[in-house]
Design a protein around this motif. Structure first.
Motif, mmCIF file in Angstrom:
data_model
loop_
_atom_site.group_PDB
_atom_site.id
_atom_site.type_symbol
_atom_site.label_atom_id
_atom_site.label_comp_id
_atom_site.label_asym_id
_atom_site.label_seq_id
_atom_site.Cartn_x
_atom_site.Cartn_y
_atom_site.Cartn_z
ATOM 1 N N UNK A 12 3.610 10.224 -7.165
ATOM 2 C CA UNK A 12 4.474 10.554 -8.296
ATOM 3 C C UNK A 12 3.642 10.791 -9.547
ATOM 4 N N UNK A 13 2.654 9.964 -9.771
ATOM 5 C CA UNK A 13 1.789 10.127 -10.942
ATOM 6 C C UNK A 13 1.015 11.437 -10.839
ATOM 7 N N UNK A 14 0.541 11.768 -9.652
ATOM 8 C CA UNK A 14 -0.208 13.003 -9.453
ATOM 9 C C UNK A 14 0.678 14.210 -9.762
ATOM 10 N N UNK A 15 1.934 14.152 -9.286
ATOM 11 C CA UNK A 15 2.867 15.243 -9.563
ATOM 12 C C UNK A 15 3.133 15.368 -11.057
ATOM 13 N N UNK A 27 0.844 -1.208 0.000
ATOM 14 C CA UNK A 27 0.000 0.000 0.000
ATOM 15 C C UNK A 27 0.874 1.251 0.000
ATOM 16 N N UNK A 28 1.935 1.244 0.815
ATOM 17 C CA UNK A 28 2.823 2.417 0.843
ATOM 18 C C UNK A 28 3.500 2.615 -0.510
ATOM 19 N N UNK A 29 3.910 1.513 -1.162
ATOM 20 C CA UNK A 29 4.509 1.627 -2.495
ATOM 21 C C UNK A 29 3.505 2.213 -3.479
ATOM 22 N N UNK A 30 2.276 1.727 -3.411
ATOM 23 C CA UNK A 30 1.241 2.243 -4.315
ATOM 24 C C UNK A 30 0.946 3.716 -4.048
ATOM 25 N N UNK A 31 0.940 4.108 -2.775
ATOM 26 C CA UNK A 31 0.717 5.514 -2.448
ATOM 27 C C UNK A 31 1.841 6.389 -3.013
#
Length: 176
Positions: free
Chosen positions: A128-131, A119-123
């Protein structure tokens, strides 16, 4: 076990002999019958012989009561042993269940930790994708802002809507 079985057979044999003797000598008094029965050891008799003796009317009441008490004690001992065996079995099963439960809990904890890490990796990936999306959007907005400024200027100058089709009125005015 074999020795106690032999002792039971001997005691049962003595019981049968006394039973036959009392059957043939019905005229004996209660005290005389008690005297004859003194050679019998109720504790060494088999459960079947004890059951028969308890119902036998030829034997003195004192002996029948003694047989019943011995049978009751044997029954109590048997029940106690069975309950102990059952309790031991329940304790073993409970210990095994606790052991399994402990292993299951450890497996669940390990899986939860793996899931937490995932979950932390996905977050992180999501951030990163959001940025990247925000960066791309702001970059495109700035391009669109320039393009729209260019369009506005073209319209003011009377150019056609397409950037490729630049039949500008400004150019026409210069020619004339």
């Amino acid at each position: 076990m074999a020795a106690s079985l032999g002792t039971q057979r001997n005691s049962d044999g003595i019981y049968r002999a006394i039973d036959i003797y009392l059957d043939k000598h019905r005229y004996l008094t209660e005290v005389e019958r008690e005297e004859v029965c003194r050679v019998l050891d109720c504790q060494k008799m088999s459960p079947e012989a004890c059951e028969h003796a308890a119902k036998n009317e030829r034997f003195p009441v004192r002996f029948v009561v003694q047989v019943l008490l011995v049978a009751q004690m044997q029954l109590r001992d048997t029940v106690t042993k069975e309950v102990q065996v059952f309790d031991d079995k329940l304790r073993r099963e409970a210990a095994e269940d606790e052991e399994k439960k402990g292993l299951d809990e450890e497996e669940v904890r390990a899986e939860m930790e793996k899931m937490s890490i995932k979950v932390m990796e996905l977050e992180r990936e999501c951030c990163m994708m959001r940025e990247e999306i925000e960066h791309t959007c702001t970059h495109q907005k700035s391009k669109r802002g320039k393009a729209s400024m260019w369009r506005k200027m073209k319209r003011k100058l009377g150019c056609a809507s397409s950037t490729h089709d630049c039949n500008c009125q400004a150019k026409r005015k210069k020619k004339s």
